[in-house]
Design a protein around this motif. Structure first.
Motif, PDB file in Angstrom:
ATOM      1  N   UNK A 123      43.647 -84.877   9.478  1.00  0.00           N
ATOM      2  CA  UNK A 123      43.551 -83.544  10.083  1.00  0.00           C
ATOM      3  C   UNK A 123      44.058 -82.564   8.756  1.00  0.00           C
ATOM      4  N   UNK A 124      45.051 -82.697   8.116  1.00  0.00           N
ATOM      5  CA  UNK A 124      45.226 -81.850   6.783  1.00  0.00           C
ATOM      6  C   UNK A 124      43.895 -81.813   5.908  1.00  0.00           C
ATOM      7  N   UNK A 125      43.420 -82.686   5.463  1.00  0.00           N
ATOM      8  CA  UNK A 125      42.346 -82.609   4.828  1.00  0.00           C
ATOM      9  C   UNK A 125      41.203 -81.982   5.413  1.00  0.00           C
ATOM     10  N   UNK A 126      40.892 -82.123   6.704  1.00  0.00           N
ATOM     11  CA  UNK A 126      40.101 -81.553   7.645  1.00  0.00           C
ATOM     12  C   UNK A 126      39.973 -79.931   7.618  1.00  0.00           C
ATOM     13  N   UNK A 127      41.355 -79.629   7.415  1.00  0.00           N
ATOM     14  CA  UNK A 127      41.845 -78.353   7.327  1.00  0.00           C
ATOM     15  C   UNK A 127      41.725 -77.464   6.191  1.00  0.00           C
ATOM     16  N   UNK A 132      33.403 -80.805  -2.950  1.00  0.00           N
ATOM     17  CA  UNK A 132      34.274 -82.126  -2.431  1.00  0.00           C
ATOM     18  C   UNK A 132      33.998 -83.159  -3.441  1.00  0.00           C
ATOM     19  N   UNK A 133      35.327 -83.460  -4.026  1.00  0.00           N
ATOM     20  CA  UNK A 133      35.125 -84.759  -5.045  1.00  0.00           C
ATOM     21  C   UNK A 133      35.449 -85.938  -4.214  1.00  0.00           C
ATOM     22  N   UNK A 161      31.065 -82.459   8.331  1.00  0.00           N
ATOM     23  CA  UNK A 161      31.151 -81.253   8.579  1.00  0.00           C
ATOM     24  C   UNK A 161      31.967 -80.426   7.654  1.00  0.00           C
ATOM     25  N   UNK A 162      32.872 -81.159   6.983  1.00  0.00           N
ATOM     26  CA  UNK A 162      33.549 -80.563   5.818  1.00  0.00           C
ATOM     27  C   UNK A 162      32.706 -80.420   4.820  1.00  0.00           C
ATOM     28  N   UNK A 197      27.156 -78.115   1.551  1.00  0.00           N
ATOM     29  CA  UNK A 197      26.569 -79.521   1.139  1.00  0.00           C
ATOM     30  C   UNK A 197      26.873 -80.151  -0.523  1.00  0.00           C
ATOM     31  N   UNK A 198      27.739 -79.529  -0.940  1.00  0.00           N
ATOM     32  CA  UNK A 198      28.097 -80.053  -2.274  1.00  0.00           C
ATOM     33  C   UNK A 198      29.140 -80.848  -2.327  1.00  0.00           C
ATOM     34  N   UNK A 199      29.043 -82.067  -3.028  1.00  0.00           N
ATOM     35  CA  UNK A 199      29.910 -83.109  -3.222  1.00  0.00           C
ATOM     36  C   UNK A 199      29.798 -84.035  -4.304  1.00  0.00           C
TER      37      UNK A 199
END
Length: 239
Positions: free
Chosen positions: A21-25, A44-45, A68-69, A75-77
């Motif tokens: 959840x920490x990463x989600x937030x 996001x890497x 969703x993240x 949409x960048x990862x």
């Protein structure tokens, strides 16, 4: 934040670990601290990509929260394997350059950061004011309820007091009056300054006292002569 500001925010997530959840937030935290514009500068890497048993696209489709993240970051990862190679690093730099171009050739500036901080402080101020307003409203409601409760108690006590006074008056009235036939007369009445109890006995005593005074035969020692000429002590002075 050092000038001129970052070109990119890299959010690193390991694919071989459980998504927390920490990463989600994290993206939300970036937006709260750097403003909503920060999402336009975030990539996001994913690391340990070689641990996946499927493609990254299939992985994102099957993991709603992580997908969703990614969407929050426009949409960048990018994916690094455990043993990342130079080509993967070069590809990441190219993605960063494209992102900068999409943002009008600008990086995230100190002005953006200051604007974000001002907005954050304003929102925090509004939040505190709203909490204070609710707190005051709650206190006012409690005080009003206490006042209403106190009024009810006072009113109830007044009614009880009035009933008690009425009852006492009724009792006093009953003690002060006696019934003789159908006529109610005072239990005590004064005759010549002497209090005499009511009723037939009281009337008889009153008549005797009246007769005694009219004859004025009472001596200083209480000796008198009655109608039959016999003397003696006044029988009413013997009591």
């Amino acid at each position: 934040m050092s000038a001129p500001g970052p070109h990119v925010f890299l959010l690193v997530i390991r694919l071989d670990d459980r998504f927390t959840n920490e990463e989600k937030k994290t993206v939300q935290w970036i937006q709260e601290n750097f403003g909503e514009d920060a999402a336009h500068y975030t990539i996001i890497l994913f690391t340990r990509g070689d641990q996946l048993e499927t493609s990254i696209e299939d992985f994102l489709n099957k993991n709603k929260q992580i997908n969703e993240l990614v969407e929050q970051c426009k949409g960048r990862y990018h994916v690094f394997d455990k043993d990342k190679n130079r080509a993967q690093v070069t590809e990441l730099l190219e993605k960063i350059d494209r992102m900068v171009m999409e943002n009008g050739g600008q990086h995230y500036t100190n002005e953006m950061y200051r604007d974000a901080q001002i907005k954050i402080r304003e929102e925090e101020k509004k939040r505190r004011e709203e909490e204070e307003r609710k707190w005051k409203a709650g206190v006012k409601k409690i005080r009003q309820e206490e006042k209403d409760m106190l009024k009810k108690k006072v009113k109830k006590a007044a009614l009880v007091g009035a009933a008690a006074v009425g009852g006492a008056a009724a009792i006093a009235g009953g003690a002060a009056l006696v019934a003789t036939g159908a006529v109610v007369v005072p239990a005590l009445f004064l005759i010549g300054g002497v209090a005499v109890s009511g009723g037939a006995g009281g009337k008889m005593i009153a008549d005797k006292i009246k007769d005694f005074r009219n004859k004025r035969k009472t001596s200083a020692t209480g000796v008198y002569s009655g109608e039959d000429g016999e003397g003696g002590l006044c029988p009413w002075l013997l009591t």
